[in-house]
Design an enzyme around this catalytic site. Structure first.
Site, short mmCIF file in Angstrom:
data_model
loop_
_atom_site.label_atom_id
_atom_site.label_comp_id
_atom_site.label_asym_id
_atom_site.label_seq_id
_atom_site.Cartn_x
_atom_site.Cartn_y
_atom_site.Cartn_z
N GLU A 36 -17.27 4.74 -14.57
CA GLU A 36 -16.59 4.62 -13.27
C GLU A 36 -17.24 5.54 -12.23
O GLU A 36 -16.63 6.47 -11.70
CB GLU A 36 -15.09 4.92 -13.42
CG GLU A 36 -14.36 3.83 -14.17
CD GLU A 36 -12.84 3.92 -14.04
OE1 GLU A 36 -12.31 5.04 -13.87
OE2 GLU A 36 -12.18 2.86 -14.09
N GLU A 133 -13.27 -2.14 -18.18
CA GLU A 133 -11.93 -1.61 -18.44
C GLU A 133 -10.89 -2.55 -17.84
O GLU A 133 -11.03 -2.98 -16.70
CB GLU A 133 -11.73 -0.24 -17.76
CG GLU A 133 -12.52 0.89 -18.32
CD GLU A 133 -12.17 2.21 -17.64
OE1 GLU A 133 -11.05 2.32 -17.09
OE2 GLU A 133 -13.00 3.13 -17.64
#
Length: 248
Positions: A36, A133
């Site tokens: 991320e 995710e």
């Protein structure tokens, strides 16, 4: 640390970690450079994409040097802005194979939009795409005395029911969204399927245990989005992932 020191450290760490896995007999199909990384990586922020690109490239070079058949993935949040991230990677000539995005329905828009932006990245830059995710809550019940990310009155108003069936519907929708990008869509990871509120459950690191202890005994805000209930029993949702066939 200077940028050059960070670049050297990332390259060395990636190389050593990958060699350790391969020497242990692990079949490594893909290596993700960072997690991320929307706002930055290794202290280099999105205010200086040139520096971020050098970090990404260092990790990629390490993977390529060991095995060119191993895919290199780069992972961002906010798929609604994915086109901009992919453009920056292209501008700075970062060598990678897979554009990976997180997708959480309370923050990241519709699955139709997810398909659209990932397909645009795939078609424009010739990359494979995936969701690295995703998750959804199967209950609003509290399992550890710590408030959950998805709870009554917060992040609980979406198109998915707060139930096992709602969780299954979310997973199915995300899988189909990636599949609908075409042959470039390679898959979906669920995060975090086993993070239930019991001692020792977490990311298997000291940092994870400290994080959980800071939240109270065994506390974490993702427990109601696991694929196991609070007693560790597997939820029916797991069958959807286990039995999913690409042609569906």
């Amino acid at each position: 640390f200077t940028l050059d020191e960070k670049v050297a450290a990332v390259k060395s760490y990636t190389s050593e970690s990958l060699k350790t896995l391969l020497d242990a007999g692990v079949d490594v199909g893909m290596v993700q450079i960072g997690n991320e990384t929307t706002n930055g990586i290794c202290g280099e922020t999105s205010k200086n994409w040139e520096n971020m690109a050098k970090i990404f490239s260092a990790g990629s070079e390490a993977v390529r040097a060991i095995d060119k058949n191993i895919l290199v993935a780069i992972h961002f949040t906010n798929p609604e802005r994915s086109g901009n991230y992919a453009k920056r990677l292209n501008t700075y000539n970062v060598d990678y194979d897979v554009f990976a995005s997180s997708y959480y329905p309370v923050w990241h828009g519709s699955t139709d939009n997810l398909t659209s932006v990932l397909k645009n990245v795939a078609d424009t830059y010739g990359k494979l795409v995936m969701v690295a995710e995703t998750s959804w809550a199967y209950t609003l019940d509290d399992g550890d005395g710590h408030e959950n990310t998805v709870r009554k009155g917060k992040d609980d108003s979406t198109t998915y029911d707060l139930s096992v069936q709602g969780q299954a519907n979310e997973i199915s929708s995300v899988i189909k969204a990636v599949k609908n990008t075409g042959s470039s869509g390679i898959g979906v990871f669920y995060w975090e399927p086993a993070w239930i509120p019991v001692p020792g459950s977490g990311w298997a690191t000291e940092a994870s245990l400290k994080y959980m202890n800071d939240k109270g005994p065994c506390g974490n805000e993702w427990a109601n989005q696991a694929l196991f209930d609070y007693q560790g029993n597997v939820l029916p949702t797991w069958n959807l992932i286990r039995d999913f066939k690409p042609e569906e």
